[in-house]
Motif scaffolding. Structure first.
Motif, PDB file in Angstrom:
ATOM      1  N   TYR A  19       0.799  -1.226   0.000  1.00  0.00           N
ATOM      2  CA  TYR A  19       0.000   0.000   0.000  1.00  0.00           C
ATOM      3  C   TYR A  19       0.835   1.281   0.000  1.00  0.00           C
ATOM      4  CZ  TYR A  19      -3.686  -3.263   1.246  1.00  0.00           C
ATOM      5  OH  TYR A  19      -4.554  -4.314   1.248  1.00  0.00           O
ATOM      6  N   GLY A  20       2.137   1.168   0.169  1.00  0.00           N
ATOM      7  CA  GLY A  20       2.976   2.358   0.272  1.00  0.00           C
ATOM      8  C   GLY A  20       3.230   3.028  -1.065  1.00  0.00           C
ATOM      9  N   LYS A  21       3.642   4.276  -0.992  1.00  0.00           N
ATOM     10  CA  LYS A  21       3.985   5.064  -2.173  1.00  0.00           C
ATOM     11  C   LYS A  21       5.477   4.928  -2.424  1.00  0.00           C
ATOM     12  CE  LYS A  21       3.043   9.225  -4.584  1.00  0.00           C
ATOM     13  NZ  LYS A  21       3.384   8.675  -5.871  1.00  0.00           N
ATOM     14  N   SER A  22       5.842   4.728  -3.674  1.00  0.00           N
ATOM     15  CA  SER A  22       7.224   4.459  -4.047  1.00  0.00           C
ATOM     16  C   SER A  22       7.881   5.698  -4.656  1.00  0.00           C
ATOM     17  CB  SER A  22       7.247   3.307  -5.056  1.00  0.00           C
ATOM     18  OG  SER A  22       8.541   3.072  -5.499  1.00  0.00           O
ATOM     19  N   PHE A  23       9.162   5.884  -4.315  1.00  0.00           N
ATOM     20  CA  PHE A  23       9.969   6.977  -4.847  1.00  0.00           C
ATOM     21  C   PHE A  23      11.308   6.388  -5.276  1.00  0.00           C
ATOM     22  CE2 PHE A  23       7.057   8.581  -1.715  1.00  0.00           C
ATOM     23  CZ  PHE A  23       6.466   9.653  -2.357  1.00  0.00           C
ATOM     24  N   ALA A  24      11.694   6.632  -6.527  1.00  0.00           N
ATOM     25  CA  ALA A  24      12.873   5.977  -7.077  1.00  0.00           C
ATOM     26  C   ALA A  24      14.034   6.941  -7.268  1.00  0.00           C
ATOM     27  CB  ALA A  24      12.535   5.330  -8.408  1.00  0.00           C
ATOM     28  N   HIS A  25      15.227   6.385  -7.197  1.00  0.00           N
ATOM     29  CA  HIS A  25      16.487   7.047  -7.480  1.00  0.00           C
ATOM     30  C   HIS A  25      17.359   5.970  -8.119  1.00  0.00           C
ATOM     31  CE1 HIS A  25      20.478   8.759  -6.673  1.00  0.00           C
ATOM     32  NE2 HIS A  25      19.857   9.929  -6.655  1.00  0.00           N
ATOM     33  N   PRO A  26      18.353   6.340  -8.934  1.00  0.00           N
ATOM     34  CA  PRO A  26      19.185   5.294  -9.539  1.00  0.00           C
ATOM     35  C   PRO A  26      19.887   4.373  -8.527  1.00  0.00           C
ATOM     36  CG  PRO A  26      19.517   7.365 -10.673  1.00  0.00           C
ATOM     37  CD  PRO A  26      18.630   7.661  -9.498  1.00  0.00           C
ATOM     38  N   LEU A  27      20.142   4.855  -7.301  1.00  0.00           N
ATOM     39  CA  LEU A  27      20.833   4.028  -6.310  1.00  0.00           C
ATOM     40  C   LEU A  27      19.888   3.276  -5.379  1.00  0.00           C
ATOM     41  CD1 LEU A  27      23.730   6.420  -5.236  1.00  0.00           C
ATOM     42  CD2 LEU A  27      23.759   4.626  -6.963  1.00  0.00           C
ATOM     43  N   ILE A  28      18.731   3.854  -5.081  1.00  0.00           N
ATOM     44  CA  ILE A  28      17.810   3.244  -4.112  1.00  0.00           C
ATOM     45  C   ILE A  28      16.362   3.493  -4.513  1.00  0.00           C
ATOM     46  CG2 ILE A  28      19.367   3.393  -2.125  1.00  0.00           C
ATOM     47  CD1 ILE A  28      17.856   5.893  -1.254  1.00  0.00           C
ATOM     48  N   VAL A  29      15.474   2.710  -3.900  1.00  0.00           N
ATOM     49  CA  VAL A  29      14.028   2.916  -4.009  1.00  0.00           C
ATOM     50  C   VAL A  29      13.506   3.061  -2.593  1.00  0.00           C
ATOM     51  CG1 VAL A  29      11.833   1.902  -4.705  1.00  0.00           C
ATOM     52  CG2 VAL A  29      13.851   1.544  -6.107  1.00  0.00           C
ATOM     53  N   ALA A  32       7.096   4.360   1.247  1.00  0.00           N
ATOM     54  CA  ALA A  32       6.662   4.938   2.520  1.00  0.00           C
ATOM     55  C   ALA A  32       5.158   4.781   2.706  1.00  0.00           C
ATOM     56  CB  ALA A  32       7.034   6.415   2.582  1.00  0.00           C
ATOM     57  N   LEU A  33       4.772   4.529   3.956  1.00  0.00           N
ATOM     58  CA  LEU A  33       3.369   4.406   4.332  1.00  0.00           C
ATOM     59  C   LEU A  33       3.192   4.975   5.732  1.00  0.00           C
ATOM     60  CD1 LEU A  33       0.554   3.201   3.510  1.00  0.00           C
ATOM     61  CD2 LEU A  33       1.246   1.140   4.734  1.00  0.00           C
ATOM     62  N   ASN A  34       2.160   5.784   5.922  1.00  0.00           N
ATOM     63  CA  ASN A  34       1.897   6.381   7.231  1.00  0.00           C
ATOM     64  C   ASN A  34       1.538   5.288   8.236  1.00  0.00           C
ATOM     65  OD1 ASN A  34       1.063   8.004   9.387  1.00  0.00           O
ATOM     66  ND2 ASN A  34       0.218   9.531   7.996  1.00  0.00           N
ATOM     67  N   ASN A  35       2.150   5.328   9.454  1.00  0.00           N
ATOM     68  CA  ASN A  35       1.880   4.299  10.456  1.00  0.00           C
ATOM     69  C   ASN A  35       1.100   4.816  11.654  1.00  0.00           C
ATOM     70  OD1 ASN A  35       3.730   5.669  12.047  1.00  0.00           O
ATOM     71  ND2 ASN A  35       5.282   4.080  11.970  1.00  0.00           N
ATOM     72  N   MET A  71      18.556  10.683  10.866  1.00  0.00           N
ATOM     73  CA  MET A  71      17.364  10.130  11.500  1.00  0.00           C
ATOM     74  C   MET A  71      16.542  11.196  12.229  1.00  0.00           C
ATOM     75  SD  MET A  71      16.100   7.172  11.440  1.00  0.00           S
ATOM     76  CE  MET A  71      14.611   6.537  12.133  1.00  0.00           C
ATOM     77  N   SER A  72      17.204  12.146  12.861  1.00  0.00           N
ATOM     78  CA  SER A  72      16.490  13.180  13.612  1.00  0.00           C
ATOM     79  C   SER A  72      15.740  14.146  12.696  1.00  0.00           C
ATOM     80  CB  SER A  72      17.469  13.954  14.496  1.00  0.00           C
ATOM     81  OG  SER A  72      18.428  14.606  13.695  1.00  0.00           O
ATOM     82  N   ARG A  73      16.089  14.176  11.411  1.00  0.00           N
ATOM     83  CA  ARG A  73      15.442  15.069  10.451  1.00  0.00           C
ATOM     84  C   ARG A  73      14.253  14.425   9.734  1.00  0.00           C
ATOM     85  NH1 ARG A  73      19.882  16.855   6.486  1.00  0.00           N
ATOM     86  NH2 ARG A  73      18.042  17.708   5.453  1.00  0.00           N
ATOM     87  N   ILE A  74      14.019  13.123   9.947  1.00  0.00           N
ATOM     88  CA  ILE A  74      12.927  12.421   9.280  1.00  0.00           C
ATOM     89  C   ILE A  74      11.646  12.606  10.091  1.00  0.00           C
ATOM     90  CG2 ILE A  74      12.071  10.188   8.503  1.00  0.00           C
ATOM     91  CD1 ILE A  74      14.956   9.330   8.102  1.00  0.00           C
ATOM     92  N   LYS A  75      10.556  12.924   9.393  1.00  0.00           N
ATOM     93  CA  LYS A  75       9.264  13.146  10.048  1.00  0.00           C
ATOM     94  C   LYS A  75       8.810  11.886  10.780  1.00  0.00           C
ATOM     95  CE  LYS A  75       7.462  16.581   6.847  1.00  0.00           C
ATOM     96  NZ  LYS A  75       6.415  16.907   5.871  1.00  0.00           N
ATOM     97  N   PRO A  76       8.234  12.033  11.968  1.00  0.00           N
ATOM     98  CA  PRO A  76       7.711  10.866  12.686  1.00  0.00           C
ATOM     99  C   PRO A  76       6.394  10.385  12.086  1.00  0.00           C
ATOM    100  CG  PRO A  76       7.354  12.862  13.957  1.00  0.00           C
ATOM    101  CD  PRO A  76       8.148  13.253  12.746  1.00  0.00           C
ATOM    102  N   GLY A  77       6.088   9.116  12.332  1.00  0.00           N
ATOM    103  CA  GLY A  77       4.803   8.564  11.927  1.00  0.00           C
ATOM    104  C   GLY A  77       4.789   7.854  10.588  1.00  0.00           C
ATOM    105  N   TRP A  78       5.931   7.316  10.151  1.00  0.00           N
ATOM    106  CA  TRP A  78       6.005   6.648   8.854  1.00  0.00           C
ATOM    107  C   TRP A  78       6.700   5.302   8.959  1.00  0.00           C
ATOM    108  CZ3 TRP A  78       3.661   8.503   4.555  1.00  0.00           C
ATOM    109  CH2 TRP A  78       3.205   9.829   4.615  1.00  0.00           C
ATOM    110  N   ASN A  79       6.265   4.367   8.151  1.00  0.00           N
ATOM    111  CA  ASN A  79       6.989   3.115   7.923  1.00  0.00           C
ATOM    112  C   ASN A  79       7.662   3.269   6.571  1.00  0.00           C
ATOM    113  OD1 ASN A  79       6.171   1.930  10.272  1.00  0.00           O
ATOM    114  ND2 ASN A  79       4.559   0.697   9.351  1.00  0.00           N
ATOM    115  N   ILE A  80       8.972   3.031   6.528  1.00  0.00           N
ATOM    116  CA  ILE A  80       9.757   3.266   5.326  1.00  0.00           C
ATOM    117  C   ILE A  80      10.566   2.009   5.002  1.00  0.00           C
ATOM    118  CG2 ILE A  80      11.619   4.628   4.299  1.00  0.00           C
ATOM    119  CD1 ILE A  80      10.809   6.899   6.219  1.00  0.00           C
TER     120      ILE A  80
END
Length: 116
Positions: A19-29, A32-35, A71-80
């Protein structure tokens, strides 16, 4: 990365993949889904196409090391879920760090300077 920030349950992992939304980059994918919790949980994965076990584990360790610093800069409340792609084997640490920040920005998961 500390255990409380890791996405460990198989059911949670499958839910994010489905159910999560995908975001791509050449090195990683990034997927994310709100938890609806007060913290963000992250899973790091690498497929067999990346190489042997040594290369896959090295890629995951490098991703976790980059995440540790932001890690401290990532918004809370997500499964990634962050999935390594084949070019990550040749990428240096700075390129990987920029890739992670780039996909987190695309997904709007980074806090701005005001904490929002």
């Amino acid at each position: 990365m500390r255990r409380k920030f890791r996405l460990t349950k198989s059911a949670d992992y499958k839910r994010v993949r489905r159910y999560g939304k995908s975001f791509a980059h050449p090195l990683i994918v990034l997927i994310a889904l709100n938890n609806h919790l007060d913290r963000t949980q992250i899973a790091v994965s690498s497929g067999r196409s990346l190489g042997n076990a040594v290369e896959r584990n090295r890629a995951k360790r490098r991703i976790r090391a980059c995440l540790q610093s932001i890690m401290s800069r990532i918004k809370p409340g997500w499964n990634i879920i962050i999935i390594a792609r084949k070019p990550i084997v040749q990428a240096n640490f700075q390129q990987l760090n920029n890739a992670i920040i780039d996909v987190l920005n695309k997904a709007d998961l980074l806090l701005d300077n005001n904490g929002n």
